[in-house]
Motif scaffolding. Structure first.
Motif, short mmCIF file in Angstrom:
data_model
loop_
_atom_site.label_atom_id
_atom_site.label_comp_id
_atom_site.label_asym_id
_atom_site.label_seq_id
_atom_site.Cartn_x
_atom_site.Cartn_y
_atom_site.Cartn_z
N LEU A 51 60.55 56.36 48.20
CA LEU A 51 60.26 54.95 48.37
C LEU A 51 61.40 54.24 49.06
N PRO A 52 61.30 54.35 50.32
CA PRO A 52 62.58 54.08 51.47
C PRO A 52 63.03 52.38 51.20
N THR A 53 61.95 51.64 50.77
CA THR A 53 62.26 50.22 50.64
C THR A 53 63.25 49.95 49.73
N LEU A 54 63.66 50.78 48.70
CA LEU A 54 64.70 50.88 47.40
C LEU A 54 65.93 51.11 48.13
N LYS A 55 66.07 51.81 49.12
CA LYS A 55 67.37 52.25 49.81
C LYS A 55 68.52 51.29 49.59
N ASN A 56 68.17 49.87 49.98
CA ASN A 56 69.34 48.87 49.99
C ASN A 56 69.39 48.06 48.87
N VAL A 57 68.47 48.27 47.81
CA VAL A 57 68.54 47.43 46.77
C VAL A 57 69.34 47.94 45.34
N SER A 58 70.18 47.17 44.99
CA SER A 58 70.97 47.16 43.62
C SER A 58 70.31 47.64 42.47
N ALA A 59 70.75 48.75 41.72
CA ALA A 59 70.22 48.88 40.42
C ALA A 59 71.09 49.19 39.37
N VAL A 60 70.60 49.00 38.01
CA VAL A 60 71.19 49.37 37.11
C VAL A 60 70.59 50.86 36.62
N TRP A 61 71.74 51.75 36.30
CA TRP A 61 71.09 52.93 35.77
C TRP A 61 71.53 53.28 34.15
N GLN A 62 70.91 54.15 33.67
CA GLN A 62 71.10 54.44 32.34
C GLN A 62 70.65 55.73 32.08
N GLU A 70 55.71 57.54 34.44
CA GLU A 70 54.58 56.29 34.60
C GLU A 70 54.56 55.52 33.38
N SER A 71 54.69 56.30 32.04
CA SER A 71 54.70 55.41 30.92
C SER A 71 55.44 54.25 30.81
N LEU A 72 56.55 54.32 31.40
CA LEU A 72 57.77 53.06 31.30
C LEU A 72 57.21 51.98 32.23
N SER A 73 56.31 52.44 32.98
CA SER A 73 55.62 51.09 33.86
C SER A 73 54.75 50.20 33.08
N ARG A 74 54.36 50.65 31.91
CA ARG A 74 53.57 49.86 30.96
C ARG A 74 54.54 48.68 30.01
N ILE A 75 54.06 47.52 30.02
CA ILE A 75 54.82 46.57 29.34
C ILE A 75 54.86 46.73 27.84
N ALA A 76 54.15 47.61 27.27
CA ALA A 76 54.19 47.72 25.69
C ALA A 76 55.05 48.81 25.59
N GLN A 77 55.46 49.72 26.58
CA GLN A 77 56.28 51.01 26.29
C GLN A 77 57.76 50.25 25.87
N LEU A 115 54.60 52.22 42.00
CA LEU A 115 55.90 52.50 42.42
C LEU A 115 56.41 53.63 41.25
N PHE A 116 56.16 53.89 39.92
CA PHE A 116 56.71 54.67 39.12
C PHE A 116 56.14 56.13 39.75
N GLU A 117 54.71 56.12 39.96
CA GLU A 117 54.20 57.12 40.38
C GLU A 117 54.81 57.84 41.97
N GLN A 118 55.00 56.88 42.64
CA GLN A 118 55.75 56.93 44.13
C GLN A 118 56.87 57.73 43.95
N VAL A 119 57.86 57.56 43.18
CA VAL A 119 59.15 57.89 43.00
C VAL A 119 59.25 59.09 41.93
N SER A 120 57.97 59.62 41.66
CA SER A 120 58.03 60.71 40.58
C SER A 120 58.71 60.59 39.39
N SER A 121 58.46 59.26 38.75
CA SER A 121 59.05 58.87 37.57
C SER A 121 58.03 58.79 36.30
#
Length: 125
Positions: free
Chosen positions: A13-24, A66-73, A58-64
């Protein structure tokens, strides 16, 4: 390793390339039978709230996970407790920041589907 994993997501997902992120590091990072996996969660800001189908895409596109894309997760950020086994990341950071030029993802640069499973998007009131 977190930077490499984020860079891999940005290739998908190239639009993320210049976006800051927190990792855990996930609580299962480097645990028995998962030593070969890069298990990280990434958090970045968007310029607007996303619809459920947009988050899922978005989660599917970056192969993440997908359960974390749900608000209740639930997604815990506390340091995990290892009962009876050593912490495989003891002495290493479990959370950090990848600083880039942009603070938020510009969602206008991302193509989202107009409908989700037959439901039409509702315009904001």
């Amino acid at each position: 390793m977190a930077q490499w994993t984020w860079d891999s997501a940005c290739l998908r997902l190239p639009t993320l390339k210049n976006v800051s992120a927190v990792w855990q590091a996930s609580s299962s990072t480097a645990t028995a039978s998962k030593e070969h996996l890069a298990k990280y969660h990434f958090y970045c800001l968007m310029d607007r709230p996303l619809f459920a189908h947009e988050r899922h895409q978005l989660f599917e596109q970056v192969s993440s996970d997908e359960s974390l894309s749900r608000i209740a997760q639930p997604n815990y950020v506390a340091t995990p407790v290892f009962d009876g086994v050593p912490d495989p990341l003891e002495g290493l950071p479990r959370i950090g920041i990848i600083r880039k030029d942009k603070e938020r993802l510009d969602t206008t640069s991302t193509a989202f589907p107009e409908e989700a499973k037959g439901r039409k998007r509702m315009a904001p009131k």
